[in-house]
Design an enzyme around this catalytic site. Structure first.
Site, PDB file in Angstrom:
ATOM      1  N   LYS A  97      39.069  45.423  40.212  1.00 33.41           N
ATOM      2  CA  LYS A  97      40.237  46.313  40.369  1.00 33.41           C
ATOM      3  C   LYS A  97      41.163  45.841  41.477  1.00 33.41           C
ATOM      4  O   LYS A  97      41.680  46.626  42.263  1.00 33.41           O
ATOM      5  CB  LYS A  97      39.779  47.762  40.603  1.00 33.41           C
ATOM      6  N   ARG A  98      41.393  44.548  41.521  1.00 36.44           N
ATOM      7  CA  ARG A  98      42.201  43.950  42.574  1.00 36.44           C
ATOM      8  C   ARG A  98      43.687  44.008  42.241  1.00 36.44           C
ATOM      9  O   ARG A  98      44.079  44.060  41.075  1.00 36.44           O
ATOM     10  CB  ARG A  98      41.795  42.493  42.792  1.00 36.44           C
TER      11      ARG A  98
END
Length: 267
Positions: A97-98
């Site tokens: 989830k960068r």
């Protein structure tokens, strides 16, 4: 897996080969690893290796969540896990989830040197995701309508255009999909939204979490999660912690097989 071939093409081949759309979530919580593995040099790696041995015949993909590996031993375990999964010819999707801006997001995108796909957060807009999307051979799954109860706090808000936020995210992801490597994360706990998003973006593959321990809708996950047969339905705890003690890996293999059969009823 060959990096010069589009991720979703390779995933489609894997799905066909093992007749499965199951993504096995490798959320190797150190507190839940069986006692007989705790004295190993890298308990998480020892655990994951046995899970992979037991489940790879039923796995279209492995999805380790980066949160469980963010210390020195964890990153070592993750590297070993990725290499071992690749040795079994199973792609690895890093649930990280960068996203960020400038040099920071370019650094984050270097994670794709090691894995086949990644999850990203669209909150900061296109420039925060561009370095990921530019990796044409890698898969990029954009958070859209997540499986957690609080997802509606922001994702269901109505915009001035009349769209919901998650609908705008889906539309943007479709626009950003210039390399054919963008998919969406859409939870199985919101089957109505899952159906609506599929109608909106018929060609984007979905990663559908929430079918295992969260009790999501398996039929909807398959019916609306796949685009031309390609997509992933994830279970983490429901597979890897299906059993305890020394036979934990056998229980995981049985759980993965059962989920594959359950999902295949709707394919």
């Amino acid at each position: 897996m060959a990096a010069n071939v589009n991720f979703f093409e390779r995933l489609g081949e894997r799905i066909e080969r093992v007749d499965s759309v199951v993504s096995v979530g490798l959320d190797a919580d150190p507190k839940r690893i069986p006692e007989h593995l705790q004295d190993k040099d890298l308990p998480q790696w020892a655990f994951n290796r046995r899970i992979i041995d037991a489940t790879h015949e039923h796995a279209a993909c492995y999805k380790p969540n980066a949160a469980f590996y963010e210390d020195a031993d964890g990153w070592r375990s993750l590297r070993e896990t990725i290499a071992y999964a690749h040795g079994k010819d199973v792609p690895v999707l890093l649930d990280a989830k960068r996203a960020d801006i400038g040099n920071t997001t370019r650094q984050y995108a270097k994670l794709l040197d090691h894995v086949d796909a990644i999850t990203v957060n669209p909150y900061m807009g296109r420039d925060s995701l561009q370095p990921f999307i530019d990796r044409a051979g890698k898969g990029v799954f954009v958070l859209c309508r997540t499986s957690n109860p609080g997802g509606e706090d922001l994702q269901d808000l109505e915009l001035a255009s009349g769209e919901r936020v998650y609908e705008r995210v889906a539309a943007l992801a479709d626009l950003w999909n210039q390399h054919g490597n963008v998919g969406l994360v859409v939870g199985a706990t919101a089957p109505d939204e899952l159906e609506a998003i599929r109608e909106q973006v018929p060609h984007l593959p979905f990663l559908v979490p929430g079918v295992g321990a969260q009790g999501g809708d398996a039929e909807a996950a398959v019916e609306f999660g796949l685009a031309e047969g390609v997509g992933l339905v994830n279970s983490s705890r429901g597979i890897i912690f299906a059993g305890e003690g020394e036979a934990f890996d056998k229980a995981a293999g049985d759980a993965a097989r059962r989920l594959k059969r359950r999902l295949n009823q709707f394919r």
